[in-house]
Design a protein around this motif. Structure first.
Motif, PDB file in Angstrom:
ATOM      1  N   SER A  26       0.812  -1.228   0.000  1.00  0.00           N
ATOM      2  CA  SER A  26       0.000   0.000   0.000  1.00  0.00           C
ATOM      3  C   SER A  26       0.840   1.271   0.000  1.00  0.00           C
ATOM      4  O   SER A  26       0.438   2.303   0.540  1.00  0.00           O
ATOM      5  CB  SER A  26      -0.973   0.015   1.184  1.00  0.00           C
ATOM      6  N   ALA A  27       2.045   1.203  -0.596  1.00  0.00           N
ATOM      7  CA  ALA A  27       2.930   2.368  -0.666  1.00  0.00           C
ATOM      8  C   ALA A  27       3.626   2.410  -2.029  1.00  0.00           C
ATOM      9  O   ALA A  27       3.934   1.362  -2.611  1.00  0.00           O
ATOM     10  CB  ALA A  27       3.977   2.320   0.436  1.00  0.00           C
ATOM     11  N   MET A  28       3.871   3.611  -2.516  1.00  0.00           N
ATOM     12  CA  MET A  28       4.638   3.759  -3.749  1.00  0.00           C
ATOM     13  C   MET A  28       6.076   3.338  -3.492  1.00  0.00           C
ATOM     14  O   MET A  28       6.630   3.617  -2.430  1.00  0.00           O
ATOM     15  CB  MET A  28       4.615   5.216  -4.224  1.00  0.00           C
ATOM     16  N   LEU A  29       6.677   2.691  -4.466  1.00  0.00           N
ATOM     17  CA  LEU A  29       8.054   2.232  -4.324  1.00  0.00           C
ATOM     18  C   LEU A  29       9.024   3.280  -4.877  1.00  0.00           C
ATOM     19  O   LEU A  29       9.863   2.995  -5.728  1.00  0.00           O
ATOM     20  CB  LEU A  29       8.243   0.882  -5.022  1.00  0.00           C
ATOM     21  N   LEU A  30       8.903   4.492  -4.356  1.00  0.00           N
ATOM     22  CA  LEU A  30       9.832   5.561  -4.724  1.00  0.00           C
ATOM     23  C   LEU A  30      11.122   5.393  -3.937  1.00  0.00           C
ATOM     24  O   LEU A  30      11.121   4.834  -2.833  1.00  0.00           O
ATOM     25  CB  LEU A  30       9.224   6.934  -4.405  1.00  0.00           C
ATOM     26  N   GLY A  31      12.214   5.893  -4.495  1.00  0.00           N
ATOM     27  CA  GLY A  31      13.483   5.884  -3.789  1.00  0.00           C
ATOM     28  C   GLY A  31      13.481   6.899  -2.658  1.00  0.00           C
ATOM     29  O   GLY A  31      12.598   7.761  -2.560  1.00  0.00           O
ATOM     30  N   THR A  32      14.484   6.828  -1.820  1.00  0.00           N
ATOM     31  CA  THR A  32      14.575   7.669  -0.620  1.00  0.00           C
ATOM     32  C   THR A  32      14.425   9.147  -0.915  1.00  0.00           C
ATOM     33  O   THR A  32      13.729   9.860  -0.208  1.00  0.00           O
ATOM     34  CB  THR A  32      15.924   7.416   0.087  1.00  0.00           C
ATOM     35  N   TRP A  33      15.060   9.642  -1.954  1.00  0.00           N
ATOM     36  CA  TRP A  33      15.055  11.078  -2.239  1.00  0.00           C
ATOM     37  C   TRP A  33      14.162  11.442  -3.415  1.00  0.00           C
ATOM     38  O   TRP A  33      14.275  12.536  -3.958  1.00  0.00           O
ATOM     39  CB  TRP A  33      16.477  11.576  -2.505  1.00  0.00           C
ATOM     40  N   GLN A  34      13.294  10.518  -3.847  1.00  0.00           N
ATOM     41  CA  GLN A  34      12.461  10.797  -5.007  1.00  0.00           C
ATOM     42  C   GLN A  34      11.135  11.436  -4.616  1.00  0.00           C
ATOM     43  O   GLN A  34      10.477  10.998  -3.668  1.00  0.00           O
ATOM     44  CB  GLN A  34      12.176   9.516  -5.794  1.00  0.00           C
ATOM     45  N   GLY A  35      10.763  12.455  -5.368  1.00  0.00           N
ATOM     46  CA  GLY A  35       9.468  13.095  -5.223  1.00  0.00           C
ATOM     47  C   GLY A  35       8.814  13.216  -6.589  1.00  0.00           C
ATOM     48  O   GLY A  35       9.484  13.173  -7.622  1.00  0.00           O
ATOM     49  N   ILE A  36       7.498  13.389  -6.589  1.00  0.00           N
ATOM     50  CA  ILE A  36       6.730  13.543  -7.829  1.00  0.00           C
ATOM     51  C   ILE A  36       6.414  15.028  -7.990  1.00  0.00           C
ATOM     52  O   ILE A  36       5.897  15.670  -7.071  1.00  0.00           O
ATOM     53  CB  ILE A  36       5.426  12.728  -7.777  1.00  0.00           C
ATOM     54  N   TYR A  37       6.729  15.553  -9.171  1.00  0.00           N
ATOM     55  CA  TYR A  37       6.585  16.985  -9.422  1.00  0.00           C
ATOM     56  C   TYR A  37       5.770  17.271 -10.672  1.00  0.00           C
ATOM     57  O   TYR A  37       5.926  16.592 -11.693  1.00  0.00           O
ATOM     58  CB  TYR A  37       7.959  17.631  -9.646  1.00  0.00           C
ATOM     59  N   LEU A  38       4.938  18.292 -10.580  1.00  0.00           N
ATOM     60  CA  LEU A  38       4.388  18.923 -11.766  1.00  0.00           C
ATOM     61  C   LEU A  38       5.424  19.953 -12.198  1.00  0.00           C
ATOM     62  O   LEU A  38       5.900  20.733 -11.369  1.00  0.00           O
ATOM     63  CB  LEU A  38       3.069  19.630 -11.454  1.00  0.00           C
ATOM     64  N   PHE A  39       5.774  19.944 -13.460  1.00  0.00           N
ATOM     65  CA  PHE A  39       6.768  20.865 -14.009  1.00  0.00           C
ATOM     66  C   PHE A  39       6.008  21.892 -14.841  1.00  0.00           C
ATOM     67  O   PHE A  39       5.613  21.625 -15.977  1.00  0.00           O
ATOM     68  CB  PHE A  39       7.761  20.082 -14.865  1.00  0.00           C
ATOM     69  N   GLU A  40       5.755  23.054 -14.245  1.00  0.00           N
ATOM     70  CA  GLU A  40       5.018  24.121 -14.925  1.00  0.00           C
ATOM     71  C   GLU A  40       5.962  24.855 -15.865  1.00  0.00           C
ATOM     72  O   GLU A  40       7.009  25.343 -15.438  1.00  0.00           O
ATOM     73  CB  GLU A  40       4.419  25.097 -13.906  1.00  0.00           C
ATOM     74  N   HIS A  41       5.563  24.934 -17.138  1.00  0.00           N
ATOM     75  CA  HIS A  41       6.397  25.579 -18.144  1.00  0.00           C
ATOM     76  C   HIS A  41       5.880  26.961 -18.566  1.00  0.00           C
ATOM     77  O   HIS A  41       6.548  27.643 -19.333  1.00  0.00           O
ATOM     78  CB  HIS A  41       6.519  24.679 -19.379  1.00  0.00           C
ATOM     79  N   ARG A  42       4.727  27.365 -18.056  1.00  0.00           N
ATOM     80  CA  ARG A  42       4.172  28.681 -18.400  1.00  0.00           C
ATOM     81  C   ARG A  42       4.493  29.684 -17.304  1.00  0.00           C
ATOM     82  O   ARG A  42       4.633  29.325 -16.133  1.00  0.00           O
ATOM     83  CB  ARG A  42       2.645  28.609 -18.577  1.00  0.00           C
ATOM     84  N   ARG A  43       4.595  30.961 -17.679  1.00  0.00           N
ATOM     85  CA  ARG A  43       4.951  32.008 -16.710  1.00  0.00           C
ATOM     86  C   ARG A  43       3.795  32.408 -15.801  1.00  0.00           C
ATOM     87  O   ARG A  43       4.014  32.742 -14.643  1.00  0.00           O
ATOM     88  CB  ARG A  43       5.468  33.246 -17.445  1.00  0.00           C
ATOM     89  N   ARG A  44       2.607  32.410 -16.313  1.00  0.00           N
ATOM     90  CA  ARG A  44       1.476  32.862 -15.479  1.00  0.00           C
ATOM     91  C   ARG A  44       0.892  31.696 -14.680  1.00  0.00           C
ATOM     92  O   ARG A  44       1.093  30.534 -15.044  1.00  0.00           O
ATOM     93  CB  ARG A  44       0.425  33.554 -16.329  1.00  0.00           C
ATOM     94  N   PRO A  45       0.161  31.990 -13.612  1.00  0.00           N
ATOM     95  CA  PRO A  45      -0.441  30.929 -12.791  1.00  0.00           C
ATOM     96  C   PRO A  45      -1.468  30.113 -13.577  1.00  0.00           C
ATOM     97  O   PRO A  45      -2.149  30.639 -14.464  1.00  0.00           O
ATOM     98  CB  PRO A  45      -1.128  31.708 -11.656  1.00  0.00           C
ATOM     99  N   HIS A  46      -1.568  28.846 -13.223  1.00  0.00           N
ATOM    100  CA  HIS A  46      -2.536  27.934 -13.845  1.00  0.00           C
ATOM    101  C   HIS A  46      -3.110  26.996 -12.785  1.00  0.00           C
ATOM    102  O   HIS A  46      -2.483  26.753 -11.758  1.00  0.00           O
ATOM    103  CB  HIS A  46      -1.865  27.077 -14.924  1.00  0.00           C
ATOM    104  N   SER A  47      -4.286  26.461 -13.083  1.00  0.00           N
ATOM    105  CA  SER A  47      -4.872  25.351 -12.324  1.00  0.00           C
ATOM    106  C   SER A  47      -4.677  24.110 -13.173  1.00  0.00           C
ATOM    107  O   SER A  47      -5.279  23.997 -14.244  1.00  0.00           O
ATOM    108  CB  SER A  47      -6.364  25.576 -12.085  1.00  0.00           C
TER     109      SER A  47
END
Length: 135
Positions: free
Chosen positions: A105-126
């Motif tokens: 019941s857990a993701m098998l991510l490595g110790t220092w791994q995180g999941i990120y959204l990588f926003e490529h636009r300058r203005r705010p977005h939802s």
């Protein structure tokens, strides 16, 4: 099991959402499977990256800004601003979907791994992100 979350961005950069994914997996009741994470947009992307040192996120952002600058005067898709087509190119170079194994019941991510959204636009977005966990 499936859920959609919204990530509010304040412009270009990396936005970690590992906690939300962790909560979804733990609430699912599924012990073993694969978590698919999908972003429903074409001018942002997702990455799994180190989450211990914020310099990693800053350096990645700077690298992509240099790799795909906004001042490419040969671009045709410019009606939404000078950052729009470069954002699409950056998204094409990265990923809009991630697959993460789940066990216990857990993701098998490595110790220092995180999941990120990588926003490529300058203005705010939802940004809409879909979690789908299958056995």
């Amino acid at each position: 099991m499936q859920r959609e979350i919204t990530i509010q961005t304040n412009g270009q950069g990396l936005y970690e959402f590992t906690r939300e994914a962790t909560r979804f997996v733990s609430d699912s009741g599924i012990d073993t499977g694969v978590l698919t994470v999908f972003v429903r947009h074409t001018s942002c992307s997702m990455i799994i990256q180190e989450n211990a040192d914020p310099d990693v996120q800053r350096d990645l952002h700077e690298f992509f800004a240099r790799l795909v600058p906004e001042n490419m005067n040969w671009l045709r898709h410019t009606s939404e601003g000078p950052d729009d087509m470069p954002a699409h190119i950056k998204a094409a170079l990265t990923q809009v979907s991630l697959s993460i194994p789940v066990a216990g019941s857990a993701m098998l991510l490595g110790t220092w791994q995180g999941i990120y959204l990588f926003e490529h636009r300058r203005r705010p977005h939802s940004r809409k992100v879909v979690f789908h966990l299958s056995r």
